[in-house]
Design a protein around this motif. Sequence first.
Motif, PDB file in Angstrom:
ATOM      1  N   VAL A 112       0.835  -1.198   0.000  1.00  0.00           N
ATOM      2  CA  VAL A 112       0.000   0.000   0.000  1.00  0.00           C
ATOM      3  C   VAL A 112       0.869   1.247   0.000  1.00  0.00           C
ATOM      4  O   VAL A 112       0.620   2.209  -0.739  1.00  0.00           O
ATOM      5  CB  VAL A 112      -0.944   0.002   1.221  1.00  0.00           C
ATOM      6  CG1 VAL A 112      -1.753   1.293   1.275  1.00  0.00           C
ATOM      7  CG2 VAL A 112      -1.874  -1.206   1.172  1.00  0.00           C
ATOM      8  N   ALA A 113       1.919   1.263   0.832  1.00  0.00           N
ATOM      9  CA  ALA A 113       2.812   2.418   0.907  1.00  0.00           C
ATOM     10  C   ALA A 113       3.704   2.523  -0.330  1.00  0.00           C
ATOM     11  O   ALA A 113       3.906   3.607  -0.879  1.00  0.00           O
ATOM     12  CB  ALA A 113       3.664   2.328   2.164  1.00  0.00           C
ATOM     13  N   VAL A 114       4.217   1.376  -0.781  1.00  0.00           N
ATOM     14  CA  VAL A 114       5.125   1.383  -1.927  1.00  0.00           C
ATOM     15  C   VAL A 114       4.412   1.848  -3.195  1.00  0.00           C
ATOM     16  O   VAL A 114       5.001   2.515  -4.058  1.00  0.00           O
ATOM     17  CB  VAL A 114       5.720  -0.035  -2.127  1.00  0.00           C
ATOM     18  CG1 VAL A 114       6.514  -0.110  -3.427  1.00  0.00           C
ATOM     19  CG2 VAL A 114       6.613  -0.398  -0.947  1.00  0.00           C
ATOM     20  N   ALA A 115       3.107   1.529  -3.308  1.00  0.00           N
ATOM     21  CA  ALA A 115       2.346   1.885  -4.509  1.00  0.00           C
ATOM     22  C   ALA A 115       2.251   3.388  -4.719  1.00  0.00           C
ATOM     23  O   ALA A 115       1.996   3.845  -5.842  1.00  0.00           O
ATOM     24  CB  ALA A 115       0.943   1.294  -4.432  1.00  0.00           C
ATOM     25  N   ARG A 116       2.434   4.169  -3.666  1.00  0.00           N
ATOM     26  CA  ARG A 116       2.357   5.624  -3.792  1.00  0.00           C
ATOM     27  C   ARG A 116       3.642   6.216  -4.368  1.00  0.00           C
ATOM     28  O   ARG A 116       3.672   7.381  -4.739  1.00  0.00           O
ATOM     29  CB  ARG A 116       2.068   6.253  -2.426  1.00  0.00           C
ATOM     30  CG  ARG A 116       0.742   5.792  -1.829  1.00  0.00           C
ATOM     31  CD  ARG A 116       0.551   6.331  -0.433  1.00  0.00           C
ATOM     32  NE  ARG A 116      -0.669   5.780   0.193  1.00  0.00           N
ATOM     33  CZ  ARG A 116      -1.040   5.987   1.445  1.00  0.00           C
ATOM     34  NH1 ARG A 116      -0.289   6.757   2.225  1.00  0.00           N
ATOM     35  NH2 ARG A 116      -2.138   5.447   1.918  1.00  0.00           N
ATOM     36  N   ARG A 117       4.698   5.419  -4.429  1.00  0.00           N
ATOM     37  CA  ARG A 117       5.999   5.936  -4.857  1.00  0.00           C
ATOM     38  C   ARG A 117       6.528   5.277  -6.134  1.00  0.00           C
ATOM     39  O   ARG A 117       7.276   5.893  -6.878  1.00  0.00           O
ATOM     40  CB  ARG A 117       7.025   5.735  -3.730  1.00  0.00           C
ATOM     41  CG  ARG A 117       6.689   6.560  -2.487  1.00  0.00           C
ATOM     42  CD  ARG A 117       7.596   6.195  -1.316  1.00  0.00           C
ATOM     43  NE  ARG A 117       7.352   7.074  -0.162  1.00  0.00           N
ATOM     44  CZ  ARG A 117       6.365   6.900   0.703  1.00  0.00           C
ATOM     45  NH1 ARG A 117       5.534   5.877   0.567  1.00  0.00           N
ATOM     46  NH2 ARG A 117       6.200   7.744   1.706  1.00  0.00           N
ATOM     47  N   LEU A 118       6.146   4.023  -6.369  1.00  0.00           N
ATOM     48  CA  LEU A 118       6.624   3.306  -7.543  1.00  0.00           C
ATOM     49  C   LEU A 118       5.463   2.988  -8.477  1.00  0.00           C
ATOM     50  O   LEU A 118       4.315   2.945  -8.051  1.00  0.00           O
ATOM     51  CB  LEU A 118       7.322   2.006  -7.125  1.00  0.00           C
ATOM     52  CG  LEU A 118       8.574   2.130  -6.254  1.00  0.00           C
ATOM     53  CD1 LEU A 118       9.089   0.744  -5.879  1.00  0.00           C
ATOM     54  CD2 LEU A 118       9.660   2.939  -6.953  1.00  0.00           C
ATOM     55  N   SER A 119       5.784   2.738  -9.720  1.00  0.00           N
ATOM     56  CA  SER A 119       4.747   2.375 -10.682  1.00  0.00           C
ATOM     57  C   SER A 119       4.206   0.985 -10.377  1.00  0.00           C
ATOM     58  O   SER A 119       4.851   0.172  -9.709  1.00  0.00           O
ATOM     59  CB  SER A 119       5.305   2.404 -12.108  1.00  0.00           C
ATOM     60  OG  SER A 119       6.224   1.340 -12.298  1.00  0.00           O
ATOM     61  N   LEU A 120       3.003   0.729 -10.877  1.00  0.00           N
ATOM     62  CA  LEU A 120       2.369  -0.575 -10.688  1.00  0.00           C
ATOM     63  C   LEU A 120       3.257  -1.686 -11.228  1.00  0.00           C
ATOM     64  O   LEU A 120       3.478  -2.710 -10.571  1.00  0.00           O
ATOM     65  CB  LEU A 120       1.012  -0.578 -11.395  1.00  0.00           C
ATOM     66  CG  LEU A 120       0.197  -1.874 -11.363  1.00  0.00           C
ATOM     67  CD1 LEU A 120      -0.157  -2.245  -9.937  1.00  0.00           C
ATOM     68  CD2 LEU A 120      -1.055  -1.726 -12.221  1.00  0.00           C
ATOM     69  N   GLY A 121       3.799  -1.489 -12.428  1.00  0.00           N
ATOM     70  CA  GLY A 121       4.658  -2.509 -13.026  1.00  0.00           C
ATOM     71  C   GLY A 121       5.910  -2.769 -12.215  1.00  0.00           C
ATOM     72  O   GLY A 121       6.338  -3.920 -12.074  1.00  0.00           O
ATOM     73  N   SER A 122       6.525  -1.704 -11.647  1.00  0.00           N
ATOM     74  CA  SER A 122       7.756  -1.876 -10.869  1.00  0.00           C
ATOM     75  C   SER A 122       7.526  -2.720  -9.628  1.00  0.00           C
ATOM     76  O   SER A 122       8.316  -3.610  -9.299  1.00  0.00           O
ATOM     77  CB  SER A 122       8.310  -0.509 -10.471  1.00  0.00           C
ATOM     78  OG  SER A 122       8.681   0.239 -11.602  1.00  0.00           O
TER      79      SER A 122
END
Length: 525
Positions: free
Chosen positions: A334-344
């Motif tokens: 949830v937190a990572v999704a705000r900073r990286l792209s969905l594919g990454s």
Amino acid sequence: MHPAAPGHETPAYGGRPKAGPREWAGLAVLTLPVVLISVDMTVLGFAVPHLSEDLAPTAGQLLWIIDVYSFVLAGLLITMGTLGDRIGRRRLLLIGSAGFGVASLAAANAPTPEVLIAARALLGLAGATLMPSTLSLLRNMFRDPRQRLFAIAVWASGFSGGAALGPIVGGWLLEHFHWGSVFLINLPVMALILVAAPLLVRESRDPRPGRLDPVSVALSLGAMLPAVYGVKKLAEDGLAIMPVVAIAAGLVLAAAFVRRQLLLEDPLLDVRLFAVREFAVAVATNLMIVFAMVASLFFITQYLQLVLGISPLYAGIALLPGLVLSVAASFVAVAVARRLSLGSVIVIGLALVAAGFLAITRAPTEGGLWLIVIAFALLNIGVGLTETLTNDAILTAAPPERAGSASAISETAYELGAALGVALLGSVLTAAYRVRLGEVEGVPPEAMDGARETLGGAVTAAEGLPSSAAAALLDAARTAFTDGMHLTSAIAAVIVIIAAVQAGVLLRGHRSPASAPPDARHGAA
């Protein structure tokens, strides 16, 4: 969805309603079926040695006991998801919960492999009503994208939480009670759902559902069952005319099903959703992940118990760190999704899964416990990172009134992946085990016949042999199984790497809906 009572939803920025206390309490209820089904899948893997000893199934029967549930469920998920849109998702959830309890009771008391297979098929029928109902109800309860992503993380963590609970509860049950007790644990959970869901979960349905098309229902089943039969027979018996004809018939019916859906005004399955890139990649990723993960549980639990000689309870404890880390990774996503792209994020998760499988290819026949603990942890961290975002992408692509259909597609990918994982990778493992086992000096032919069926069959056959012959058979069988596990893990790693490359290329630059600004998110849900 029926209007919320005052105080249960509060406005959010951009006009988005925020979920209130009743919705969050309802989320706990909707997570229960997820936990239950995950516990059921994990516990069954640990019960395989006990089933093999008590019911003496053939290798084919053992595979059917494990995967008939997933095949029946996968074949009916689309129909049940659409049915929930029409008659009410909560109503379908309650019907399925009652049916799941009855089928669990039948499975717990099965006297033969054939009866157990039939009971597992009934569990699949009831289970087909549970999963799309929970996810589609969640989609309509949480309209704010960030709240919905967090709710999906909670829901998805139910899979890992149930998998973590399953080995502990199941291991204890298997050490103290008959193997049928692993099915009886479903009954109190189903009772709790039947009591709590009407109080905490509001009914929702498609206000303009259209007509349910019986031809589409028949085509969906007709496409699934012959294709599955053909794949299983090819894996078990090699190349033959009948399995090839069955697979071809399934593909023809699948093409007819897709064509009919494109022509219908109210399709059973909105296949146009696959034109949305995020949706298509998320569904394919879910299928490949579960394909590999369920196969890993099929062979890891047998490796721990029958190769390393660990009790069911301690085998469950050995897998607990990885399963707990999967729960944590769901929320990290949830937190990572705000900073990286969905594919990454998906590529990172799948890379960890592949690394776990590659580690399993190094497992020895003795002293491999810690390697399995670490490898299983890598697998589960990767799955936890990935599945929260893929499920959010699937739900976001569909309008709220088609939530049942979108949820059914997501769950079909899960269950079809689980079934094919056992059928294909499980069959590869069985074939490699039989080839590698060969003949063992001093072991009579009838004992070798039983030993070649399964590793559990080898353990049972060794009990009736002289000590020297028994030791030789067990050593050969454990070595053959471990070699087969190495091959199966390598194939699983390749499958996951292909999924990672696909996601990285097709989703480059695409972001999760929860990371978008409010105005952009408003149209997504």
